[in-house]
Write a protein that holds these residues in place. Structure first.
Motif, PDB file in Angstrom:
ATOM      1  N   ASP A 197      45.544  37.742  27.538  1.00 41.92           N
ATOM      2  CA  ASP A 197      45.141  36.391  27.922  1.00 41.92           C
ATOM      3  C   ASP A 197      46.171  35.353  27.466  1.00 41.92           C
ATOM      4  OD1 ASP A 197      42.896  37.445  29.035  1.00 41.92           O
ATOM      5  OD2 ASP A 197      41.592  36.972  27.344  1.00 41.92           O
ATOM      6  N   GLY A 198      46.760  35.606  26.287  1.00 46.57           N
ATOM      7  CA  GLY A 198      47.736  34.663  25.760  1.00 46.57           C
ATOM      8  C   GLY A 198      48.999  34.585  26.583  1.00 46.57           C
ATOM      9  N   LEU A 199      49.318  35.654  27.344  1.00 52.18           N
ATOM     10  CA  LEU A 199      50.505  35.632  28.182  1.00 52.18           C
ATOM     11  C   LEU A 199      50.299  34.840  29.466  1.00 52.18           C
ATOM     12  CD1 LEU A 199      51.709  39.341  27.833  1.00 52.18           C
ATOM     13  CD2 LEU A 199      52.538  37.318  26.617  1.00 52.18           C
ATOM     14  N   VAL A 232      48.627  31.641  29.741  1.00 50.99           N
ATOM     15  CA  VAL A 232      48.001  30.393  29.310  1.00 50.99           C
ATOM     16  C   VAL A 232      47.817  29.424  30.478  1.00 50.99           C
ATOM     17  CG1 VAL A 232      48.245  28.379  27.817  1.00 50.99           C
ATOM     18  CG2 VAL A 232      48.962  30.623  27.009  1.00 50.99           C
ATOM     19  N   GLN A 233      48.867  29.176  31.204  1.00 52.64           N
ATOM     20  CA  GLN A 233      48.779  28.184  32.265  1.00 52.64           C
ATOM     21  C   GLN A 233      47.826  28.631  33.365  1.00 52.64           C
ATOM     22  OE1 GLN A 233      50.086  25.300  31.919  1.00 52.64           O
ATOM     23  NE2 GLN A 233      51.095  25.863  29.983  1.00 52.64           N
ATOM     24  N   GLY A 234      47.868  29.908  33.715  1.00 46.52           N
ATOM     25  CA  GLY A 234      46.993  30.398  34.770  1.00 46.52           C
ATOM     26  C   GLY A 234      45.529  30.326  34.394  1.00 46.52           C
ATOM     27  N   LEU A 235      45.233  30.570  33.117  1.00 43.82           N
ATOM     28  CA  LEU A 235      43.851  30.526  32.670  1.00 43.82           C
ATOM     29  C   LEU A 235      43.307  29.098  32.655  1.00 43.82           C
ATOM     30  CD1 LEU A 235      43.930  33.082  29.715  1.00 43.82           C
ATOM     31  CD2 LEU A 235      42.606  33.294  31.804  1.00 43.82           C
ATOM     32  N   ALA A 236      44.143  28.168  32.254  1.00 44.86           N
ATOM     33  CA  ALA A 236      43.652  26.803  32.052  1.00 44.86           C
ATOM     34  C   ALA A 236      43.778  25.918  33.280  1.00 44.86           C
ATOM     35  CB  ALA A 236      44.410  26.152  30.888  1.00 44.86           C
ATOM     36  N   ARG A 237      44.584  26.330  34.265  1.00 46.15           N
ATOM     37  CA  ARG A 237      44.879  25.429  35.379  1.00 46.15           C
ATOM     38  C   ARG A 237      43.621  25.049  36.155  1.00 46.15           C
ATOM     39  NH1 ARG A 237      48.060  28.486  37.889  1.00 46.15           N
ATOM     40  NH2 ARG A 237      49.920  27.827  36.738  1.00 46.15           N
ATOM     41  N   ARG A 283      38.449  29.715  28.226  1.00 44.79           N
ATOM     42  CA  ARG A 283      38.549  30.755  29.245  1.00 44.79           C
ATOM     43  C   ARG A 283      38.891  32.108  28.623  1.00 44.79           C
ATOM     44  NH1 ARG A 283      39.811  30.890  34.745  1.00 44.79           N
ATOM     45  NH2 ARG A 283      39.467  33.038  35.435  1.00 44.79           N
ATOM     46  N   ARG A 284      39.733  32.078  27.618  1.00 42.47           N
ATOM     47  CA  ARG A 284      40.097  33.326  26.952  1.00 42.47           C
ATOM     48  C   ARG A 284      38.896  33.940  26.237  1.00 42.47           C
ATOM     49  NH1 ARG A 284      45.576  34.038  23.570  1.00 42.47           N
ATOM     50  NH2 ARG A 284      44.829  32.263  22.361  1.00 42.47           N
ATOM     51  N   MET A 285      38.067  33.118  25.608  1.00 45.28           N
ATOM     52  CA  MET A 285      36.881  33.642  24.942  1.00 45.28           C
ATOM     53  C   MET A 285      35.865  34.174  25.944  1.00 45.28           C
ATOM     54  SD  MET A 285      37.338  33.635  21.749  1.00 45.28           S
ATOM     55  CE  MET A 285      39.059  34.022  22.143  1.00 45.28           C
ATOM     56  N   MET A 286      35.845  33.573  27.157  1.00 44.24           N
ATOM     57  CA  MET A 286      35.001  34.121  28.218  1.00 44.24           C
ATOM     58  C   MET A 286      35.452  35.546  28.568  1.00 44.24           C
ATOM     59  SD  MET A 286      32.527  32.159  29.386  1.00 44.24           S
ATOM     60  CE  MET A 286      31.989  30.443  29.464  1.00 44.24           C
ATOM     61  N   ASN A 287      36.758  35.735  28.690  1.00 47.87           N
ATOM     62  CA  ASN A 287      37.279  37.069  28.997  1.00 47.87           C
ATOM     63  C   ASN A 287      37.003  38.052  27.869  1.00 47.87           C
ATOM     64  OD1 ASN A 287      38.204  36.070  31.382  1.00 47.87           O
ATOM     65  ND2 ASN A 287      40.350  35.920  30.764  1.00 47.87           N
ATOM     66  N   VAL A 288      37.138  37.590  26.630  1.00 45.66           N
ATOM     67  CA  VAL A 288      36.849  38.459  25.486  1.00 45.66           C
ATOM     68  C   VAL A 288      35.385  38.885  25.502  1.00 45.66           C
ATOM     69  CG1 VAL A 288      36.657  38.509  22.969  1.00 45.66           C
ATOM     70  CG2 VAL A 288      38.714  37.582  24.048  1.00 45.66           C
ATOM     71  N   ARG A 289      34.504  37.942  25.839  1.00 42.73           N
ATOM     72  CA  ARG A 289      33.081  38.264  25.915  1.00 42.73           C
ATOM     73  C   ARG A 289      32.804  39.307  26.990  1.00 42.73           C
ATOM     74  NH1 ARG A 289      28.195  38.887  23.545  1.00 42.73           N
ATOM     75  NH2 ARG A 289      26.496  38.405  24.968  1.00 42.73           N
ATOM     76  N   ALA A 314      30.882  37.719  21.106  1.00 43.86           N
ATOM     77  CA  ALA A 314      30.530  36.361  21.523  1.00 43.86           C
ATOM     78  C   ALA A 314      31.277  35.314  20.700  1.00 43.86           C
ATOM     79  CB  ALA A 314      29.028  36.141  21.395  1.00 43.86           C
ATOM     80  N   SER A 315      31.385  34.129  21.261  1.00 41.45           N
ATOM     81  CA  SER A 315      31.918  32.955  20.569  1.00 41.45           C
ATOM     82  C   SER A 315      30.888  31.837  20.686  1.00 41.45           C
ATOM     83  CB  SER A 315      33.264  32.536  21.164  1.00 41.45           C
ATOM     84  OG  SER A 315      34.207  33.587  21.090  1.00 41.45           O
TER      85      SER A 315
END
Length: 463
Positions: free
Chosen positions: A321-323, A325-330, A348-354, A360-361
């Motif tokens: 997810d960290g690679l 960043v722009q695509g996740l947040a755009r 968005r990254r925490m959604m993917n982790v879930r 959970a976060s």
């Protein structure tokens, strides 16, 4: 003083020694004769001694003096030692049986002269037998009490020794894990937080990821390979513990590529052949396509357990997810321009982790009343930001709300954060956050869409 009565008294006395009150209650028999009929010897032994000793004493007395076998007219009635000894060994009933043998012996030796029966002599002998039997029962009860207490203390000692041994094993295991895993999950995520920015003096992202997995998840021999289509490239991005030739047709590799999730050696079907790897975990991009594969050939036996495997999957998901960043947040920033890109990306990254790991976060939304806005409490709370937390200050028509995204935070973590804020409020001379005009709302980062959760955050401000 019987065993049954002692067994009922023992739990009430706890683990301590029996007290005087317990001994006083033990004199109340649960049946008519109480401990007078209690014995540990076998019935055949008791019966044999009860019959044999008095009979032997009578026979010896008869051989010594046929006219007076019980020594009624002598200096001392020696045959009465037999029932006294029986009563001392086996209690009142056995002593009474031994006295009956002497009575029958007197009746046999004085047949036809029953009017000369020595009542006082036999009454005194029977009283002596009863006294000795009661003394014997009392000390047998005390002996049983001491033996029971000794067995109880011995069992407690064995239990404490066993628990101490388990505690030592647990301590040694914890010490080994702390040595092999010197950082916490929060430290590991902090390393991966800015994984996309690689400077000249830093190793490539894949190498940093593998170093982190080796350090945190106790991998010994592992490598990360690129995947193009469904083909795993033999040239590894990063490796550790010695690079061996890639087994592209390995059943565990094929299973991981087909299922697109972490697979380990314990999940293989029975019809599959032996595998060279212990763990195979794919690296997925935003389109859920596999672009890399982590292969683990060797790791400690105790590290191959569900919690550690979930950690590997979590770190891989956080890295991939960290690679992007722009695509996740755009998409989030375009829909909600006021949302900070860092907050949108982390959410968005925490959604993917879930979705991928089930971890959970939480988002803590702090609503500020007018008096809190005037005192600038939102800016003060922003200074209390933790390392991995992301914050979003919402302002609408003079009202404020501060959304605090807490990655991988469960109920305990959110409650701990609110407890910190309560302590901070107490330092400002208030009894609680509510007195300062700050009202917290807890939202869980679960299976909802990201924009739906952001709408729930904004709804707090408009409420």
């Amino acid at each position: 003083m019987s065993d049954d009565l002692f067994a009922r008294e023992q739990p009430a006395q706890g683990s301590g020694s029996p007290g005087d009150a317990g001994e006083a209650r033990s004199f109340l028999p649960p049946n008519l004769l109480g401990n007078l009929v209690v014995t540990k010897a076998r019935p055949a032994v008791v019966l044999g001694e009860t019959l044999f000793l008095p009979l032997l004493a009578f026979v010896l007395g008869y051989l010594w003096s046929p006219d007076d076998p019980l020594q009624l007219h002598g200096n001392f009635p020696w045959p009465w030692f037999a029932p006294v000894i029986v009563a001392l060994r086996h209690g009142f009933v056995a002593g009474l049986g031994g006295s009956s043998i002497l009575l029958f012996g007197w009746l046999w030796s004085n047949f036809g002269r029953f009017d000369e029966f020595p009542q006082v002599h036999f009454f005194a002998g029977l009283a002596l037998v009863m006294l000795v039997a009661e003394f014997s029962s009392l000390w047998r009860a005390r002996t049983r009490r001491a033996e029971t207490l000794e067995r109880y203390l011995e069992q407690r000692l064995q239990q404490l020794v066993h628990e101490h041994y388990l505690l030592r094993l647990s301590h040694d295991r914890l010490e080994q894990e702390l040595i092999s895993r010197p950082m916490s999950m929060r430290d590991a995520l902090a390393v991966l937080h800015d994984i996309g920015s690689v400077s000249a003096d830093q190793p490539p992202p894949a190498a940093r990821l593998l170093n982190l997995l080796v350090q945190y998840c106790q991998l010994e021999v592992a490598s990360i390979h690129p995947v193009r289509g469904d083909v795993v490239d033999e040239a590894a991005w990063a490796s550790t513990g010695g690079l061996a030739s890639l087994a592209a047709d390995d059943p565990l590799v094929r299973q991981a590529l087909v299922m697109q999730r972490l697979c380990h050696v314990g999940q293989r079907s029975l019809d599959q052949q032996d595998t060279q790897y212990l763990v195979a975990a794919p690296l997925l991009d935003l389109a859920r396509e596999t672009y890399g594969l982590l292969l683990v050939r060797k790791m400690p036996f105790f590290a191959l357990q569900p919690e550690n495997l979930q950690t590997i999957q979590l770190l891989l998901g956080y890295y991939t997810d960290g690679l992007s960043v722009q695509g996740l947040a755009r998409s989030i920033v375009e829909a909600v321009p006021d949302c900070p890109p860092a907050f949108a990306f982390e959410l968005r990254r925490m959604m993917n982790v879930r979705q991928t790991t089930g971890v959970a976060s939480a988002v803590v939304v702090l609503e500020f009343a007018e008096r809190a806005v005037q005192r600038g409490l939102a800016a003060q709370i922003e200074h209390l930001k933790r390392e991995l937390d992301e914050m979003w200050l919402l302002e609408r028509e003079g009202r404020q709300a501060l959304a605090v995204l807490m990655p991988l935070a469960g109920k305990a973590a959110t409650q701990g954060y609110l407890a910190r804020l309560e302590t901070w409020a107490a330092q400002k001379g208030s009894h609680s956050l509510a007195d300062l005009g700050v009202f917290p709302h807890i939202l869980t980062v679960d299976g909802d869409e990201t924009l739906v959760l952001i709408a729930r955050i904004e709804a707090v401000l408009h409420a």
